[in-house]
Design an enzyme around this catalytic site. Structure first.
Site, mmCIF file in Angstrom:
data_model
loop_
_atom_site.group_PDB
_atom_site.id
_atom_site.type_symbol
_atom_site.label_atom_id
_atom_site.label_comp_id
_atom_site.label_asym_id
_atom_site.label_seq_id
_atom_site.Cartn_x
_atom_site.Cartn_y
_atom_site.Cartn_z
ATOM 1 N N ASP A 1 0.821 -1.123 -0.040
ATOM 2 C CA ASP A 1 -0.093 0.132 -0.189
ATOM 3 C C ASP A 1 0.926 1.200 0.008
ATOM 4 O O ASP A 1 1.942 1.080 0.287
ATOM 5 C CB ASP A 1 -0.766 -0.105 1.416
ATOM 6 C CG ASP A 1 -1.684 1.098 1.476
ATOM 7 O OD1 ASP A 1 -2.286 1.637 0.496
ATOM 8 O OD2 ASP A 1 -1.822 1.817 2.628
ATOM 9 N N ASP B 1 -7.175 -1.753 3.200
ATOM 10 C CA ASP B 1 -6.258 -2.663 2.954
ATOM 11 C C ASP B 1 -6.806 -4.118 3.425
ATOM 12 O O ASP B 1 -6.339 -5.085 3.131
ATOM 13 C CB ASP B 1 -4.848 -2.085 3.599
ATOM 14 C CG ASP B 1 -4.287 -1.155 2.853
ATOM 15 O OD1 ASP B 1 -4.532 -0.804 1.746
ATOM 16 O OD2 ASP B 1 -3.685 -0.256 3.497
ATOM 17 N N ASP C 1 -1.800 -0.844 6.078
ATOM 18 C CA ASP C 1 -2.033 -0.402 7.339
ATOM 19 C C ASP C 1 -3.478 0.207 7.757
ATOM 20 O O ASP C 1 -3.865 0.378 8.676
ATOM 21 C CB ASP C 1 -1.121 0.792 7.599
ATOM 22 C CG ASP C 1 -1.466 1.969 6.962
ATOM 23 O OD1 ASP C 1 -1.793 1.898 5.804
ATOM 24 O OD2 ASP C 1 -1.273 3.132 7.657
#
Length: 360
Positions: A60, A262, A258
């Site tokens: 990410d 996600d 995080d």
């Protein structure tokens, strides 16, 4: 009959697979303990086995390869709209959100001593933005597609495009009269991110950036870090689809993230790795947690997993070889029971001690 019973007892002792059984668990537990001391929390030994076989790693962007503490770089408002009023309304709405970008906008408003208003109802549209009503008007804050891609493109002679070209993340705000303004934010890359990506690539990993941000910021970050591929403007379900596609193309895949967006990808990947400072949902969905938010711990964890795999294979080969040797000696009647016990228990101790090397 006496010799037969004696050889049967020796057979039972030397054929007992204690060393074979002890080949895996002490090694695995030692590796988990070693990783934990370095700030890598693993939720089970099976995840270590999958770490050793990874072929691709997806990252990410915000809060993972970047520090996740974006700062407001600039604000553009439409003609006739006061900048302070715009910032007050947007920050008051964003105060209800836990997203790093929302927190950055609120911090900027507080820094400029802009008084925030109390907003009753706010709807968080996952992956898109946030929606609320202020003074009887509906406000939308988020991506260009969330407020109207064509309007966003035309606003202030494509001012947003200039920001994105320079790697800024752009957030649009719209009321009933149209786009009220745009906010450009800049997030800095983690110092260790470049080294981590290089180490993973040297280990033969395919690296991929999957982010909900725009194409230009994603391309800028991917280029700076040397990441092989990037996918931008992805919703949570699209991140999940990309992970499945990577699994089909490359094999075992890890996802590092995080945030709430996600979580589906973290749960779907062969190994979900969460940053320790991430959301509770991400921590729950992951298999590995980096407590120090240090991306260099990812190649370290993979290295530990591969070393563990080698030691386990050594133990299995050694324990089987000892059992076969002792069995053959018993059938040839050249080994006595005391030596059989020493060979059996000695091989078990050696296997355990070899596994405990992972504590170093």
């Amino acid at each position: 009959w006496q010799e037969t019973w004696y050889r049967a007892m020796v057979f039972i002792v030397v054929a007992s697979p204690c060393a074979l059984v002890a080949s895996i668990m002490p090694t695995t537990l030692s590796t988990i303990a070693n990783a934990a001391r370095q700030g890598i929390l693993l939720k089970g030994g099976a995840h270590l086995e999958r770490l050793a076989s990874l072929k691709a790693i997806a990252f990410d962007k915000t809060g993972t390869v970047t520090k996740g503490i974006p700062e407001v770089a600039d604000i553009f408002v439409r003609d006739g709209f006061e900048r302070q009023t715009f910032l007050q309304i947007v920050a008051s709405i964003e105060k209800k959100s836990n997203h790093p970008i929302a927190k950055a906008i609120v911090r900027h408003a507080e820094k400029e001593n802009v008084p925030l208003r109390h907003i009753e109802e706010v709807e968080d549209v996952s992956g898109w933005g946030i929606r609320s009503h202020v003074d009887g008007k509906e406000w939308r804050i988020g991506k260009a597609d969330f407020i109207g891609a064509e309007q966003a493109k035309r606003f202030q002679n494509s001012a947003a495009a200039a920001f994105e070209k320079n790697g800024y993340t752009v957030i649009f705000a719209k009321d009933d009269e149209g786009i009220a303004g745009v906010i450009a934010l800049k997030d800095s890359i983690r110092e260790e991110a470049l080294d981590a990506v290089n180490q993973l690539k040297k280990a033969g990993m395919q690296t991929v950036l999957i982010t909900g941000d725009g194409y230009r910021p994603a391309k800028t970050i991917a280029t700076e870090l040397g990441i092989d591929q990037y996918y931008a403007e992805t919703l949570p379900e699209e991140k999940l689809r990309e992970i499945k596609r990577l699994k089909d193309k490359h094999g075992p895949v890890a996802m590092i993230g995080d945030g709430i967006n996600d979580s589906p990808a973290l749960a779907t990947a062969d190994i979900g790795i969460a940053m320790g400072g991430g959301t509770d949902v991400a921590l729950e969905a992951s298999d590995v947690v980096l407590m120090k938010n240090d991306l260099l711990m990812v190649p370290k964890a993979i290295s530990l997993a591969k070393k563990m795999d080698r030691i386990i294979k050594q133990n299995i080969v050694f324990s089987i070889a000892v059992i076969l040797c002792l069995l053959a000696s018993n059938f040839l009647q050249i080994i006595d029971l005391p030596l059989g016990v020493i060979g059996h228990e000695g091989s078990t101790l050696l296997v355990i001690l070899n596994g405990l090397r992972m504590l170093k």
